[in-house]
Design a protein around this motif. Structure first.
Motif, PDB file in Angstrom:
ATOM      1  N   CYS A 167     -19.803 -36.619  37.721  1.00  0.00           N
ATOM      2  CA  CYS A 167     -18.617 -36.904  38.027  1.00  0.00           C
ATOM      3  C   CYS A 167     -17.987 -35.875  39.487  1.00  0.00           C
ATOM      4  N   VAL A 190     -15.813 -45.674  42.681  1.00  0.00           N
ATOM      5  CA  VAL A 190     -14.542 -44.523  42.677  1.00  0.00           C
ATOM      6  C   VAL A 190     -14.239 -45.452  41.396  1.00  0.00           C
ATOM      7  N   LYS A 210      -9.759 -40.456  46.729  1.00  0.00           N
ATOM      8  CA  LYS A 210     -10.711 -41.089  46.069  1.00  0.00           C
ATOM      9  C   LYS A 210     -11.521 -42.400  47.878  1.00  0.00           C
ATOM     10  N   SER A 211     -10.632 -43.117  47.668  1.00  0.00           N
ATOM     11  CA  SER A 211     -10.878 -44.583  48.923  1.00  0.00           C
ATOM     12  C   SER A 211     -11.883 -43.389  49.969  1.00  0.00           C
ATOM     13  N   ILE A 259     -16.615 -41.042  41.302  1.00  0.00           N
ATOM     14  CA  ILE A 259     -15.497 -39.815  41.986  1.00  0.00           C
ATOM     15  C   ILE A 259     -14.220 -40.114  41.706  1.00  0.00           C
ATOM     16  N   LEU A 260     -13.253 -39.763  41.149  1.00  0.00           N
ATOM     17  CA  LEU A 260     -12.394 -39.734  39.772  1.00  0.00           C
ATOM     18  C   LEU A 260     -10.667 -38.925  40.487  1.00  0.00           C
ATOM     19  N   ASP A 266     -16.404 -50.107  44.323  1.00  0.00           N
ATOM     20  CA  ASP A 266     -14.913 -49.110  44.498  1.00  0.00           C
ATOM     21  C   ASP A 266     -14.407 -49.818  43.741  1.00  0.00           C
ATOM     22  N   HIS A 273     -10.463 -45.581  37.805  1.00  0.00           N
ATOM     23  CA  HIS A 273      -9.947 -44.908  36.944  1.00  0.00           C
ATOM     24  C   HIS A 273      -9.769 -45.271  35.693  1.00  0.00           C
TER      25      HIS A 273
END
Length: 246
Positions: free
Chosen positions: A207, A193, A44-45, A36-37, A161, A195
């Motif tokens: 994704c 999650v 995202k969170s 999840i981007l 996460d 980056h």
């Protein structure tokens, strides 16, 4: 895609009057590593919290293996979660952190729990650290211990996460290898999650890319294909940004 393990249907989420996502749907297959981007503040969170049952969506639904996420305080979880920064309890040993869910949700004797703790630590490359306390661990060791805790109840699904956040490149690459090994060796479904572009391209099979501006999923699929495609500017820029702008 194989049979979905997780199905999100028409999900709207946010805080107060502000929505972060509106009416979005996606599926996650069994056995895949799914990322999840999105840029900061895109949800995202918040989406992760909905997937694991800590929050409910404003609208829509989430199903894991055909049913909604359990109320974690009353039902034994069917999955494990590694929270950002590891979130180990500093007043407890590494072994006690991992044993918590086993003590809470099983009737196993202490000897069996201790054996499982040692096995989980061995699985993540931390054999012999059960008597250490979290402040004695490096950043990479903390993340590994948190993954061991997430796997204590033998889940087939784990949520991570920002697993590589705060790690140096070598430690981050080693953690990527661990995630790949656990996924392929145990058949785990991994939802993360992140980056971190190197991690995304190395381990994620598929994704979704969230946009705060459109409150929607603006990219989905193989992250390497999204990087190389001439798609929407926001998608292209995200996957081709330089590390210093990550």
């Amino acid at each position: 895609m194989t049979e979905p393990l997780i199905t999100a249907t028409d999900v709207t989420l946010g805080f107060g009057e502000e929505n972060l996502l509106e009416g979005q749907s996606f599926e996650i297959a069994r056995g895949e590593i799914f990322a999840i981007l999105g840029r900061s503040g895109c949800g995202k969170s918040a989406l992760l919290r909905v997937l694991i049952g800590l929050n409910e969506p404003k609208a829509g639904s989430v199903a894991i293996a055909g049913v909604g996420p359990p109320r974690l305080e009353v039902v034994r979880p069917s999955y494990g979660v590694m929270f950002q920064s590891g979130a180990l309890f500093g007043s407890m040993t590494v072994g006690e952190n991992i044993a918590m869910s086993l003590t809470e949700w099983t009737d196993l004797p202490k000897a069996a729990i201790d054996a499982i703790v040692r096995a989980k630590l061995r699985l993540v490359g931390l054999e012999g650290t059960e008597h250490m306390v979290p402040p004695e661990l490096s950043g990479g060791m903390t993340k590994r211990a948190a993954i061991a805790r997430a796997m204590a109840l033998e889940p087939s699904l784990i949520f991570l996460d920002e697993p590589s956040a705060g790690l140096d490149p070598v430690s981050a690459a080693e953690l990527d290898e661990l995630i790949l090994t656990l996924s392929s060796g145990l058949g785990l479904t991994v939802v993360l999650v992140t980056h971190d572009l190197p991690s995304i391209f190395k381990i994620a099979a598929r994704c979704i890319l969230l946009s705060r501006e459109t409150k929607s999923i603006i990219g989905r699929g193989d992250p390497r294909a999204l990087r190389d495609a001439s798609g929407p500017d926001e998608v292209h820029q995200f996957f081709n940004r330089t590390t210093e702008h990550a």
